[in-house]
Design an enzyme around this catalytic site. Structure first.
Site, PDB file in Angstrom:
ATOM      1  N   ASP A  72       0.805  -1.254  -0.030  1.00 45.13           N
ATOM      2  CA  ASP A  72      -0.202   0.094  -0.149  1.00 45.13           C
ATOM      3  C   ASP A  72       0.738   1.210  -0.043  1.00 45.13           C
ATOM      4  O   ASP A  72       2.162   1.194   0.355  1.00 45.13           O
ATOM      5  CB  ASP A  72      -0.894  -0.075   1.235  1.00 45.13           C
ATOM      6  CG  ASP A  72      -0.231  -0.556   2.692  1.00 45.13           C
ATOM      7  OD1 ASP A  72       0.992  -0.157   2.646  1.00 45.13           O
ATOM      8  OD2 ASP A  72      -0.998  -1.380   3.199  1.00 45.13           O
ATOM      9  N   ASP A 141      -8.776  -4.031  13.903  1.00 42.59           N
ATOM     10  CA  ASP A 141     -10.008  -4.378  13.391  1.00 42.59           C
ATOM     11  C   ASP A 141      -9.768  -5.352  12.404  1.00 42.59           C
ATOM     12  O   ASP A 141     -10.914  -5.622  11.711  1.00 42.59           O
ATOM     13  CB  ASP A 141     -10.481  -3.170  12.813  1.00 42.59           C
ATOM     14  CG  ASP A 141      -9.963  -2.556  11.579  1.00 42.59           C
ATOM     15  OD1 ASP A 141      -9.010  -3.031  11.255  1.00 42.59           O
ATOM     16  OD2 ASP A 141     -10.255  -1.261  11.066  1.00 42.59           O
ATOM     17  N   HIS A 143      -8.320  -5.561   9.518  1.00 43.03           N
ATOM     18  CA  HIS A 143      -8.025  -5.131   8.158  1.00 43.03           C
ATOM     19  C   HIS A 143      -6.487  -5.716   7.613  1.00 43.03           C
ATOM     20  O   HIS A 143      -5.538  -5.702   8.454  1.00 43.03           O
ATOM     21  CB  HIS A 143      -7.976  -3.854   8.026  1.00 43.03           C
ATOM     22  CG  HIS A 143      -7.015  -2.823   8.404  1.00 43.03           C
ATOM     23  ND1 HIS A 143      -7.174  -2.076   9.504  1.00 43.03           N
ATOM     24  CD2 HIS A 143      -5.692  -2.766   8.072  1.00 43.03           C
ATOM     25  CE1 HIS A 143      -6.008  -1.320   9.811  1.00 43.03           C
ATOM     26  NE2 HIS A 143      -4.954  -1.785   9.028  1.00 43.03           N
ATOM     27  N   GLU A 148     -10.151  -2.016   4.810  1.00 44.75           N
ATOM     28  CA  GLU A 148     -11.009  -1.996   5.952  1.00 44.75           C
ATOM     29  C   GLU A 148     -12.126  -2.696   6.070  1.00 44.75           C
ATOM     30  O   GLU A 148     -12.547  -3.223   5.058  1.00 44.75           O
ATOM     31  CB  GLU A 148     -11.306  -0.325   5.950  1.00 44.75           C
ATOM     32  CG  GLU A 148     -10.157   0.565   6.034  1.00 44.75           C
ATOM     33  CD  GLU A 148      -9.319   0.792   7.181  1.00 44.75           C
ATOM     34  OE1 GLU A 148      -9.533  -0.132   7.987  1.00 44.75           O
ATOM     35  OE2 GLU A 148      -8.364   1.692   7.302  1.00 44.75           O
TER      36      GLU A 148
END
Length: 384
Positions: A72, A141, A143, A148
């Site tokens: 990313d 979370d 991801h 996400e």
């Protein structure tokens, strides 16, 4: 799916780096048949990169015929910015190993056409034959990359809006100011990761325990994108004890027992690097299988303490081979023999981190110097 549990993040990093090293060496990459490696950013893989640099300096692995794709990049952050993922990867890995510049692939968050940039990235991955091993981490979370919660499990490289929790988590790299954290990023998709021939995830810390539990003990769910590895035919998670806090006790015992059975009953000499059982030669010299009686199994709490299971070498046991002269190593940057650029057979066992790993470091928020300069050579561990 394999779940490998180690005591702490340092042991996780050492196991992971050792695995990557052995996968590259086992693959025997050449110019015509390169090893394609997907790599993550963020704080989790930093110590893995330190070890890989150390292996390269020792002549234990070459990256000459390795192609890399970073996961990313922030949108709108200049590549020269110290917190851009381009700068991050160069500082921690690329500037210290023998990767060819043309084999380094990173997303351009400043491209005029972001959608076209994402498509170019996907096309390039296909052009080189797909990713052999995708190394990744996750967020609290669940991801993976910047996919996400709510991301499509078939998604490919694209522009993604960062969740507020992710912005808060990354603020520590921007002086604690959430206003300085980019709110958009380019990221490989969940489907991009799934398409890799092997996926290796690193999960450490109690703050990621819920995400690991969702991934291991519950079903595939786009709200926990890491859970997609359940569908992958060759996936492995390496975690520390803290990350298992939300797992059921029987789940932890089950995965630890799998390792014990493989090591004590089947024998490591019969197990491939990726966990496949290729043969059953000399694995039962006492006739245990025929008798139906299992041999004693060592206590799981102390399973990393024995040398046969990859114990930590003491300072006295270390070979002391910390020669940083690349020209004298097994891998020479002037050598380009496509048929013979890999190391000798890698050791069968994966060893925990040496005891003096990361004994001292003058570092930035990620753990190494911002200018990427090399500190005085240490026998093992952080080479910066």
């Amino acid at each position: 799916m394999r779940l490998i549990i180690r005591d702490d993040p340092k042991a996780v990093a050492y196991y992971t780096a050792n695995y990557v090293r052995q996968r590259i060496n086992e693959f025997k990459p050449t110019r015509k048949r390169p090893f394609v490696l997907g790599l993550p950013t963020g704080s989790t893989p930093v110590e893995v990169y330190w070890h890989l640099v150390d292996y390269y300096k020792r002549g234990e692995v070459s990256f000459r015929h390795v192609i890399t794709f970073s996961m990313d990049e922030y949108v709108g952050l200049p590549r020269s910015h110290p917190e851009s993922y381009c700068a991050f990867m160069r500082r921690h890995l690329y500037d210290h190993i023998n990767l060819r510049p043309e084999n380094i692939h990173m997303l351009d968050g400043n491209a005029d056409d972001l959608a076209a940039e994402c498509q170019r990235y996907e096309d390039k991955i296909k052009e080189v034959g797909g990713i052999e091993l995708f190394l990744g981490g996750i967020g609290p979370d669940g991801h993976i990359a910047f996919n996400e919660p709510g991301s499509s499990l078939e998604s490919v490289t694209r522009v993604k809006t960062l969740a507020y929790e992710t912005v808060l988590a990354n603020a520590r790299f921007f002086g604690g100011d959430v206003n300085k954290v980019p709110k958009l990023a380019l990221t490989v998709g969940v489907g991009t990761v799934r398409a890799a021939r092997e996926v290796l995830l690193i999960i450490t810390g109690a703050h990621k325990a819920v995400a690991l539990a969702k991934c291991i003990e519950e079903g595939v769910n786009h709200m926990w994108t890491v859970s997609v590895v359940q569908l992958h035919p060759s996936a492995m998670i390496v975690c520390d004890e803290d990350a298992t806090l939300e797992l059921h006790v029987k789940t932890v015992r089950y995965f630890k027992s799998i390792e014990q059975v493989q090591e004590q009953l089947i024998g490591r000499q019969n197990i491939g690097l990726k966990g496949s059982i290729s043969k059953l030669a000399n694995s039962d010299p006492a006739g245990t299988f025929g008798s139906g009686v299992l041999p004693p199994v060592a206590a799981t709490a102390n399973r990393d303490s024995s040398a046969s299971d990859g114990s930590q070498p003491s300072a006295d046991e270390d070979s002391g081979d910390d020669d940083d002269d690349v020209s004298s190593q097994q891998y020479s940057d002037n050598e380009d023999n496509d048929g013979d650029t890999t190391a000798a057979a890698a050791p069968a066992a994966l060893s925990p981190a040496p005891a003096n790993f990361l004994a001292d470091s003058s570092s930035d928020s990620h753990g190494v110097r911002l200018d990427g300069s090399l500190a005085p050579a240490a026998p093992v561990g952080n080479p910066f």
